[in-house]
Design a protein around this motif. Structure first.
Motif, PDB file in Angstrom:
ATOM      1  N   ILE A 292       0.840  -1.202   0.000  1.00 61.88           N
ATOM      2  CA  ILE A 292       0.000   0.000   0.000  1.00 61.88           C
ATOM      3  C   ILE A 292       0.873   1.249   0.000  1.00 61.88           C
ATOM      4  CG2 ILE A 292      -1.730   1.278   1.309  1.00 61.88           C
ATOM      5  CD1 ILE A 292      -2.842  -1.379   2.265  1.00 61.88           C
ATOM      6  N   SER A 293       1.959   1.210   0.768  1.00 62.43           N
ATOM      7  CA  SER A 293       2.897   2.336   0.777  1.00 62.43           C
ATOM      8  C   SER A 293       3.533   2.510  -0.597  1.00 62.43           C
ATOM      9  CB  SER A 293       3.971   2.109   1.840  1.00 62.43           C
ATOM     10  OG  SER A 293       3.402   1.992   3.124  1.00 62.43           O
ATOM     11  N   GLN A 294       3.844   1.392  -1.247  1.00 62.94           N
ATOM     12  CA  GLN A 294       4.430   1.472  -2.582  1.00 62.94           C
ATOM     13  C   GLN A 294       3.443   2.070  -3.585  1.00 62.94           C
ATOM     14  OE1 GLN A 294       5.532  -2.666  -3.029  1.00 62.94           O
ATOM     15  NE2 GLN A 294       7.653  -2.278  -2.451  1.00 62.94           N
ATOM     16  N   VAL A 295       2.170   1.700  -3.450  1.00 64.58           N
ATOM     17  CA  VAL A 295       1.158   2.271  -4.335  1.00 64.58           C
ATOM     18  C   VAL A 295       1.013   3.770  -4.089  1.00 64.58           C
ATOM     19  CG1 VAL A 295      -1.316   2.278  -4.868  1.00 64.58           C
ATOM     20  CG2 VAL A 295      -0.109   0.112  -4.635  1.00 64.58           C
ATOM     21  N   ALA A 296       1.033   4.176  -2.810  1.00 65.96           N
ATOM     22  CA  ALA A 296       0.947   5.600  -2.483  1.00 65.96           C
ATOM     23  C   ALA A 296       2.131   6.367  -3.054  1.00 65.96           C
ATOM     24  CB  ALA A 296       0.872   5.779  -0.967  1.00 65.96           C
ATOM     25  N   GLU A 297       3.325   5.787  -2.970  1.00 62.83           N
ATOM     26  CA  GLU A 297       4.511   6.424  -3.535  1.00 62.83           C
ATOM     27  C   GLU A 297       4.404   6.508  -5.051  1.00 62.83           C
ATOM     28  OE1 GLU A 297       7.985   8.445  -3.637  1.00 62.83           O
ATOM     29  OE2 GLU A 297       6.829   7.874  -1.855  1.00 62.83           O
ATOM     30  N   ALA A 298       3.869   5.440  -5.669  1.00 63.93           N
ATOM     31  CA  ALA A 298       3.693   5.451  -7.123  1.00 63.93           C
ATOM     32  C   ALA A 298       2.693   6.524  -7.543  1.00 63.93           C
ATOM     33  CB  ALA A 298       3.236   4.073  -7.598  1.00 63.93           C
ATOM     34  N   ALA A 299       1.643   6.727  -6.720  1.00 66.70           N
ATOM     35  CA  ALA A 299       0.660   7.766  -7.024  1.00 66.70           C
ATOM     36  C   ALA A 299       1.307   9.156  -7.029  1.00 66.70           C
ATOM     37  CB  ALA A 299      -0.480   7.705  -6.012  1.00 66.70           C
ATOM     38  N   LYS A 300       2.242   9.373  -6.098  1.00 63.41           N
ATOM     39  CA  LYS A 300       2.941  10.652  -6.072  1.00 63.41           C
ATOM     40  C   LYS A 300       3.777  10.839  -7.339  1.00 63.41           C
ATOM     41  CE  LYS A 300       3.279  10.868  -1.014  1.00 63.41           C
ATOM     42  NZ  LYS A 300       4.193  10.889   0.157  1.00 63.41           N
TER      43      LYS A 300
ATOM     44  N   TYR B 197       4.970   8.206 -15.291  1.00 63.96           N
ATOM     45  CA  TYR B 197       4.037   7.081 -15.376  1.00 63.96           C
ATOM     46  C   TYR B 197       4.751   5.734 -15.364  1.00 63.96           C
ATOM     47  CZ  TYR B 197       0.754  10.733 -16.729  1.00 63.96           C
ATOM     48  OH  TYR B 197      -0.022  11.858 -16.737  1.00 63.96           O
ATOM     49  N   ASN B 198       6.055   5.727 -15.391  1.00 60.65           N
ATOM     50  CA  ASN B 198       6.819   4.474 -15.355  1.00 60.65           C
ATOM     51  C   ASN B 198       7.081   4.084 -13.897  1.00 60.65           C
ATOM     52  OD1 ASN B 198       7.019   4.294 -18.209  1.00 60.65           O
ATOM     53  ND2 ASN B 198       8.686   5.785 -18.177  1.00 60.65           N
ATOM     54  N   VAL B 199       6.060   3.582 -13.253  1.00 60.13           N
ATOM     55  CA  VAL B 199       6.169   3.231 -11.837  1.00 60.13           C
ATOM     56  C   VAL B 199       6.467   1.750 -11.706  1.00 60.13           C
ATOM     57  CG1 VAL B 199       4.635   5.075 -11.084  1.00 60.13           C
ATOM     58  CG2 VAL B 199       3.673   2.859 -11.693  1.00 60.13           C
ATOM     59  N   ARG B 200       7.140   1.403 -10.614  1.00 62.39           N
ATOM     60  CA  ARG B 200       7.467   0.010 -10.322  1.00 62.39           C
ATOM     61  C   ARG B 200       6.704  -0.436  -9.083  1.00 62.39           C
ATOM     62  NH1 ARG B 200      13.903  -1.278 -11.145  1.00 62.39           N
ATOM     63  NH2 ARG B 200      13.967  -0.994 -13.425  1.00 62.39           N
TER      64      ARG B 200
ATOM     65  N   PHE C 113      -3.871  -0.568 -10.176  1.00 63.00           N
ATOM     66  CA  PHE C 113      -3.112   0.681 -10.199  1.00 63.00           C
ATOM     67  C   PHE C 113      -2.142   0.706 -11.378  1.00 63.00           C
ATOM     68  CE2 PHE C 113       0.087   3.756  -9.017  1.00 63.00           C
ATOM     69  CZ  PHE C 113      -0.665   4.774  -8.446  1.00 63.00           C
ATOM     70  N   LYS C 114      -1.504  -0.437 -11.638  1.00 67.13           N
ATOM     71  CA  LYS C 114      -0.592  -0.505 -12.775  1.00 67.13           C
ATOM     72  C   LYS C 114      -1.347  -0.307 -14.092  1.00 67.13           C
ATOM     73  CE  LYS C 114       2.541  -3.728 -12.732  1.00 67.13           C
ATOM     74  NZ  LYS C 114       3.162  -5.066 -12.577  1.00 67.13           N
ATOM     75  N   GLU C 115      -2.528  -0.904 -14.173  1.00 68.10           N
ATOM     76  CA  GLU C 115      -3.346  -0.720 -15.368  1.00 68.10           C
ATOM     77  C   GLU C 115      -3.747   0.743 -15.516  1.00 68.10           C
ATOM     78  OE1 GLU C 115      -4.527  -2.951 -17.803  1.00 68.10           O
ATOM     79  OE2 GLU C 115      -2.901  -4.174 -17.005  1.00 68.10           O
ATOM     80  N   MET C 116      -4.082   1.379 -14.384  1.00 69.86           N
ATOM     81  CA  MET C 116      -4.449   2.793 -14.429  1.00 69.86           C
ATOM     82  C   MET C 116      -3.275   3.649 -14.887  1.00 69.86           C
ATOM     83  SD  MET C 116      -5.572   5.309 -11.304  1.00 69.86           S
ATOM     84  CE  MET C 116      -3.848   5.376 -10.794  1.00 69.86           C
ATOM     85  N   ALA C 117      -2.087   3.333 -14.380  1.00 71.53           N
ATOM     86  CA  ALA C 117      -0.900   4.094 -14.778  1.00 71.53           C
ATOM     87  C   ALA C 117      -0.642   3.967 -16.280  1.00 71.53           C
ATOM     88  CB  ALA C 117       0.318   3.616 -13.983  1.00 71.53           C
TER      89      ALA C 117
END
Length: 473
Positions: A200-208, A215-218, A235-239
């Motif tokens: 969840i923290s990783q997703v929050a960081e990716a959102a930032k 848009y190239n988030v890991r 989230f990856k699909e959204m990105a």
């Protein structure tokens, strides 16, 4: 705005779980203490009663032919070892009158010479016995020594209520168990909360990062928890979708600019030529006609854009009326044919075998059909063929299939055709437009309580399907 103090998910769950765990363990401890206290006393009294009876039977077996019972000192000593505690129970061997014949007590609060005969003849074998000392109440356990149903004496055991109820060792074990459960429980929820909070923290960081335009988030690829996997995957699909939309936005800006600039430049050049007298007479008239056509095309694109924006803002009216399906579709197809040059194109309409009534907006439905027909016309080459087939499906649904034998839509573009302003690579260079036809048609179909979908597309042709509810019979 008032600032809210927020805490991490890990701290939030662990602190609340620990509080819940402590409260639960307190309740369990209280209940366990009560249960242990009751159970231990009953068990110890039962064991003492069993030992007294066993001792009485053994003495009775050794008294055959004797007038009074006697006891081997080693027997009492062995029972003391068996009942070993901080203060061993007082064991007495008495005759039938209650006079003490033998005991393991040489001195102390329980040094007695006799027991009341009335007490020994009580029905209950376990009694409370007043010693007359400062000790707390004393349990008295008695068993008769019988030989041929004749009572020769008694085995009497005295145990302090404090000694019987002394469960210090059990309390110590209970305390160790409770503390261990608390520590293991806290460790378990800490590990699990940390495992759940990390993605969840990783997703929050990716959102930032996405907020900053990256848009190239890991994100973790392999997650066992289904809900966390769904979150990460979505989230990856959204990105990826946002990245595609960003590319489409940039392409849209260039496309709209080009689509509007081209007719403006053409009109400006044609009118300038007429004004400067470069062309005169019939040629000048032809230049003006071309300019009017280009103006009409540009006006249509602008109207499409304005109409689409109005519809998405719920500002476009929809009028629902009763219509005959076959009659309505015949009129739509006929009106489209009148305004088209169909020298190398065949259009067939297959009506319902049994005409039905539909409540819909005929103007909006006509917009959807005409847009699909225009797309089909642009897709087919020479000897083209377009088929419109009407069928009634279960659930009072009308299916309108618009099929052509054109070159089809590339597979990579099929998921994007209903995106706003999207135009396929092949269409960009053949037909001018803003890429709003299909998205607008789908919005209209949804507003009419139906849907527009791409049923199939290949190199042999493309089939679009309109689904609309029919009126109940």
């Amino acid at each position: 705005m008032k600032k809210t103090n927020r805490i991490s998910l890990l701290k939030y769950w662990t602190t609340r779980y620990v509080a819940t765990l402590v409260l639960g363990l307190i309740v369990v401890t209280v209940l366990s203490v009560a249960w242990i206290q009751h159970t231990i006393i009953d068990n110890r009294l039962e064991i003492s009663e069993f030992i007294a009876e066993e001792l009485a039977n053994r003495i009775a077996g050794s008294q055959q032919g004797k007038d009074a019972p006697s006891i081997n000192k080693n027997t009492l000593k062995n029972r003391d070892k068996f009942l070993q505690s901080e203060r061993p129970p007082a064991i007495y061997i008495t005759d039938a009158t209650g006079r003490v014949l033998s005991t393991n007590q040489s001195s102390g609060p329980y040094s007695l010479e006799s027991f009341p005969r009335s007490l020994l003849k009580e029905d209950k074998d376990v009694l409370k016995y007043p010693t007359g000392t400062d000790d707390a109440r004393v349990w008295l356990i008695k068993k008769p020594i019988k030989v041929d149903d004749v009572v020769f004496g008694w085995v009497v055991m005295l145990q302090s209520e404090n000694e019987v109820g002394n469960v210090t060792e059990e309390y110590r074990l209970l305390a160790i168990l409770i503390v261990s459960l608390g520590l293991f429980g806290w460790a378990a929820i800490y590990i699990l909360s940390r495992r759940l909070s990390k993605p969840i923290s990783q997703v929050a960081e990716a959102a930032k990062q996405i907020q900053e335009g990256n848009y190239n988030v890991r994100l973790p690829e392999h997650t066992k928890e289904q809900e966390v996997y769904d979150l990460v995957y979505s989230f990856k699909e959204m990105a990826q979708k946002l990245q595609q939309l960003e590319a489409l936005r940039a392409e849209l800006l260039a496309g709209v600019t080009h689509e509007l600039k081209t007719p403006v430049t053409s009109i400006s050049g044609l009118i300038q030529a007429v004004k400067d007298g470069v062309v005169t007479g019939d040629e000048a008239e032809e230049f003006l006609d071309v300019s009017l056509k280009e103006t009409a095309k540009m006006q249509k694109m602008i109207n499409d854009l304005l109409e689409f924006n109005s519809f998405t803002a719920n500002a476009l009216p929809v009028t629902i009326e009763e219509h005959s399906v076959n009659e309505l579709m015949t009129d739509v197809v006929h009106q489209w044919k009148i305004g088209q040059e169909l020298e190398h194109l065949t259009l067939d309409l297959t009506r319902l075998q049994q005409d039905r009534v539909i409540y819909t907006d005929s103007v909006r439905l006509q917009q959807i059909i005409i847009n699909l027909l225009n797309n089909a016309k642009h897709a087919v080459e020479t000897e083209g063929r377009i088929e419109i087939t009407l069928t009634e499906q279960e659930g009072h649904m009308l299916f309108i299939e618009v099929k052509d034998n054109g070159s089809g839509i590339p597979e990579a573009e099929q998921e994007l055709i209903f995106e706003r302003f999207y135009r396929g690579d092949n269409k960009k260079y053949k037909v001018r437009g803003l890429g709003l036809g299909l998205p607008f048609s789908k919005l209209l179909a949804n507003t009419l309580d139906g849907d527009l979908i791409l049923k199939e597309s290949s190199s042999l042709g493309t089939t679009f399907l309109i689904q609309l509810p029919l009126a109940d019979e």
